[in-house]
Design a protein around this motif. Sequence first.
Motif, PDB file in Angstrom:
ATOM      1  N   ASN A 264      31.426 -23.649  64.046  1.00  0.00           N
ATOM      2  CA  ASN A 264      31.453 -22.239  63.682  1.00  0.00           C
ATOM      3  C   ASN A 264      30.572 -21.997  62.454  1.00  0.00           C
ATOM      4  OD1 ASN A 264      32.359 -19.531  63.892  1.00  0.00           O
ATOM      5  ND2 ASN A 264      33.771 -19.897  62.203  1.00  0.00           N
ATOM      6  N   GLY A 265      29.672 -20.998  62.569  1.00  0.00           N
ATOM      7  CA  GLY A 265      28.797 -20.682  61.445  1.00  0.00           C
ATOM      8  C   GLY A 265      27.514 -21.490  61.410  1.00  0.00           C
ATOM      9  N   MET A 266      27.264 -22.307  62.433  1.00  0.00           N
ATOM     10  CA  MET A 266      26.037 -23.091  62.513  1.00  0.00           C
ATOM     11  C   MET A 266      25.284 -22.743  63.798  1.00  0.00           C
ATOM     12  SD  MET A 266      25.649 -25.132  59.901  1.00  0.00           S
ATOM     13  CE  MET A 266      26.645 -25.713  58.519  1.00  0.00           C
ATOM     14  N   VAL A 267      23.999 -22.443  63.666  1.00  0.00           N
ATOM     15  CA  VAL A 267      23.178 -22.159  64.844  1.00  0.00           C
ATOM     16  C   VAL A 267      21.951 -23.061  64.835  1.00  0.00           C
ATOM     17  CG1 VAL A 267      23.929 -19.789  65.129  1.00  0.00           C
ATOM     18  CG2 VAL A 267      21.991 -20.285  63.650  1.00  0.00           C
ATOM     19  N   LYS A 268      21.411 -23.276  66.023  1.00  0.00           N
ATOM     20  CA  LYS A 268      20.282 -24.187  66.166  1.00  0.00           C
ATOM     21  C   LYS A 268      18.950 -23.489  65.915  1.00  0.00           C
ATOM     22  CE  LYS A 268      22.315 -27.218  69.716  1.00  0.00           C
ATOM     23  NZ  LYS A 268      23.576 -26.476  69.959  1.00  0.00           N
ATOM     24  N   LEU A 269      18.062 -24.199  65.251  1.00  0.00           N
ATOM     25  CA  LEU A 269      16.641 -23.913  65.286  1.00  0.00           C
ATOM     26  C   LEU A 269      16.052 -25.009  66.155  1.00  0.00           C
ATOM     27  CD1 LEU A 269      15.999 -23.135  61.497  1.00  0.00           C
ATOM     28  CD2 LEU A 269      16.661 -21.556  63.324  1.00  0.00           C
ATOM     29  N   VAL A 270      15.559 -24.619  67.331  1.00  0.00           N
ATOM     30  CA  VAL A 270      15.162 -25.573  68.366  1.00  0.00           C
ATOM     31  C   VAL A 270      13.657 -25.789  68.329  1.00  0.00           C
ATOM     32  CG1 VAL A 270      15.081 -26.006  70.852  1.00  0.00           C
ATOM     33  CG2 VAL A 270      17.110 -24.953  69.827  1.00  0.00           C
ATOM     34  N   ALA A 271      13.251 -27.060  68.463  1.00  0.00           N
ATOM     35  CA  ALA A 271      11.831 -27.411  68.427  1.00  0.00           C
ATOM     36  C   ALA A 271      11.391 -27.974  69.777  1.00  0.00           C
ATOM     37  CB  ALA A 271      11.578 -28.448  67.338  1.00  0.00           C
ATOM     38  N   TYR A 272      10.145 -27.624  70.164  1.00  0.00           N
ATOM     39  CA  TYR A 272       9.536 -28.208  71.351  1.00  0.00           C
ATOM     40  C   TYR A 272       8.103 -28.562  71.007  1.00  0.00           C
ATOM     41  CZ  TYR A 272       7.545 -28.783  75.999  1.00  0.00           C
ATOM     42  OH  TYR A 272       6.903 -29.295  77.111  1.00  0.00           O
TER      43      TYR A 272
ATOM     44  N   LEU B  41      24.891 -19.965  58.855  1.00  0.00           N
ATOM     45  CA  LEU B  41      24.998 -18.516  58.789  1.00  0.00           C
ATOM     46  C   LEU B  41      25.934 -18.075  57.673  1.00  0.00           C
ATOM     47  CD1 LEU B  41      25.450 -17.799  62.608  1.00  0.00           C
ATOM     48  CD2 LEU B  41      23.390 -17.314  61.263  1.00  0.00           C
ATOM     49  N   GLU B  42      25.751 -16.822  57.238  1.00  0.00           N
ATOM     50  CA  GLU B  42      26.723 -16.209  56.350  1.00  0.00           C
ATOM     51  C   GLU B  42      28.046 -16.034  57.098  1.00  0.00           C
ATOM     52  OE1 GLU B  42      26.025 -15.313  53.058  1.00  0.00           O
ATOM     53  OE2 GLU B  42      24.116 -16.331  53.428  1.00  0.00           O
ATOM     54  N   THR B  43      29.120 -15.871  56.355  1.00  0.00           N
ATOM     55  CA  THR B  43      30.427 -15.644  56.966  1.00  0.00           C
ATOM     56  C   THR B  43      30.712 -14.149  56.985  1.00  0.00           C
ATOM     57  OG1 THR B  43      31.250 -17.763  56.149  1.00  0.00           O
ATOM     58  CG2 THR B  43      32.888 -16.137  56.864  1.00  0.00           C
TER      59      THR B  43
END
Length: 719
Positions: free
Chosen positions: A579-587, A601-603
Amino acid sequence: MTYRLCCLTSALALIAGMAHADAFNRISSFPTHLNIGEGDQNVETSAEIIAATDDGMTLVYTDSPLGVIGRIDITDPANPAPLGNVNVGGEPTSVGIVGKIAFVGVNTSESYTDPSGRLAVLDVESGDELASCELPGQPDSIAVAKDGSFVAVAIENERDEDLGDGRTGQLPAGALSLVQITDGIADCDTLINVDMTDLAEVSPEDPEPEFVDINSGGDIIVTMQENNHMVVVGRDGAIKNHFSAGTVDLDGIDATDERGALLFAESQSALPREPDAVKWIDDAHFSTANEGDMDGGTRGWTIFNADGTIVYDSGTSFEYAIVQAGHYPDKRSDSKGVEPESIETATFNDTPMVFVGAERASMVGVYDVSDLANPTLMQLLPSGIGPEGYVAIPSRNLLVSANEVDLIEDGGVRSHVMIFEYSDADASYPMITSAGADDLIGWGALSGLAAVDDNTLVAVNDSFYSYQPTIFTIDVSQTPAQITEATPVTRGGYPAQKLDMEGIASDGDDGFWVASEGRIDRMVPHAIYHVAANGEIDAEIGLPNALLGVQKRFGFEGITVVGDTLWMAVQREWEDDANGMVKLVAYNLETEEWGAVLYPLETPETGWMGLSEIVARDDYVYLLERDNQIGANAAVKQITRVSLDQMVPAPLGGELPVVTKEFVRDLIPNLTATGGYVLDKVEGLTFTPNGTAYVVTDNDGVDDHSGETMFFALEGLDD
């Protein structure tokens, strides 16, 4: 390949030069639920018809859901203050004011077949009721004579749309009531009713008077919308003239609902105007907003002579100007288009003006009518959702709009009263327009942004326009910024399907990388596409199983290029994210390897938090981080950045490193700079080579949205 409509007139280029001195600009917005005070504000409220006291210091509006009139102190119009509500014991339908005395039409009907109502006379300051006149039916519109000598009430006795195929011909018939005013109070004993049957060709036995206005000589103009008829009545109740509102042929319109495309290539013939609001311009001419009801609505407005001749009709020009401003409501397009419903007239600085309110487009057109046969569109003003009523206060250089839609049940924006000031200043809206382009370009729902050079950007629209995915070319050397070209995104030469374009980045040549956000429930895949300069998709990169196995709806919301690597920002947490973490995805385009890092992320206090954009600039990637809240509930709309030395992707499926973000800019001051409420969807961010940043908001295709798009530059973000 571009979307084209030929035969445009020079009037379509007017918005391109709209920034000029002496303009209206919004200076404040008042959410009507504040008038509830200490009570439960989480109930529906609505500002509908609005009037001002003679001194211009107090506004009074009707609020049908609450059964009240609301009052606003505008002594300081930039900071309107609540004065509370006054219960009127029924449904208030209209209001007019003499001095500080309000005359309110109140609908008390028990049924369509047993209509009733009253004229309530209230002291605006105290809220005390001074008089009450029983009316012969359901009141709709009220007008007060300019000399304060009498009041006219349109008794509509509206039809039941669930009976008789929704047609007129349902008794009792409507009428016009006139009441004299003595010492500022309505004298109920003087009430007379003007019979309006047997006048119209459409349902002569069942007139439904809709709107009334009174000129300086005491003549009353009445619209009978469903009957497509106009009546001029003397102050003594004698009918002086009556005539049909006529019909219009329209070419080059979008007459299909929910197609997911703005295509202005259809025609409708012999459309009855079916005017709603009407206002006198002078003692011999009046203007109508041709909203339509049963069979018509001509998407425009008209100037009539009192003898029934037509002096001017806007045709499609008003609607086209709104199209170019990005406010065209595609989902409600079939019969009424932008739905002009409201009209106000006034003179500012010796210039006679007509203000035309487009209910579905949530815009106000400001016209100079010095030449009645050739009005000039001076401005388009952004309003709240569903503008219903207006009042001009020339003595204070103010224009006020009442916007009736309250989306409290859907967690959306509240009903608002908005105040505009006429001053020696440049117009602040629109901030981006397609006016001045060679062809008519409809646009909306802008999401990702990318820079081509210092003066040129590109933007994409999202899946709202599912049958018209488009890359828009934007010239930012002009004010407002100008959309100069619309390039369809295609597969095999046809509009590409199953796309939700949320991010775009230059490939370093003439093409683009586009990130598409998937919708599993609609069989729209999360994917990356390469788009050639002509808009054709020539390559697709699907997600690996390591991402497909944990995917959720809220996917790629931006894309940027760092060396040989594409970086995509995932909007919200997927199945394997804390919760509160999102991916920055690389290719990696060379090795075809996937990886990711995690962004904290902010809460949020309310709703959810997510990312809307990612863009590389020098030694950082910059991100748009926002909550999903709107208006007063909005708390986080910000730009952050992450150093590139932290952007080292780890293999998918394992433990991912968490990057450290740096706060760069709070965008809420920018989002409130034009006097409106905070828009929820800040969607696009990019940098030009010279370091200027640009931000754009997504207007959701004008679906449960005011249609407002904010597009602005920011300096010094990379300092």
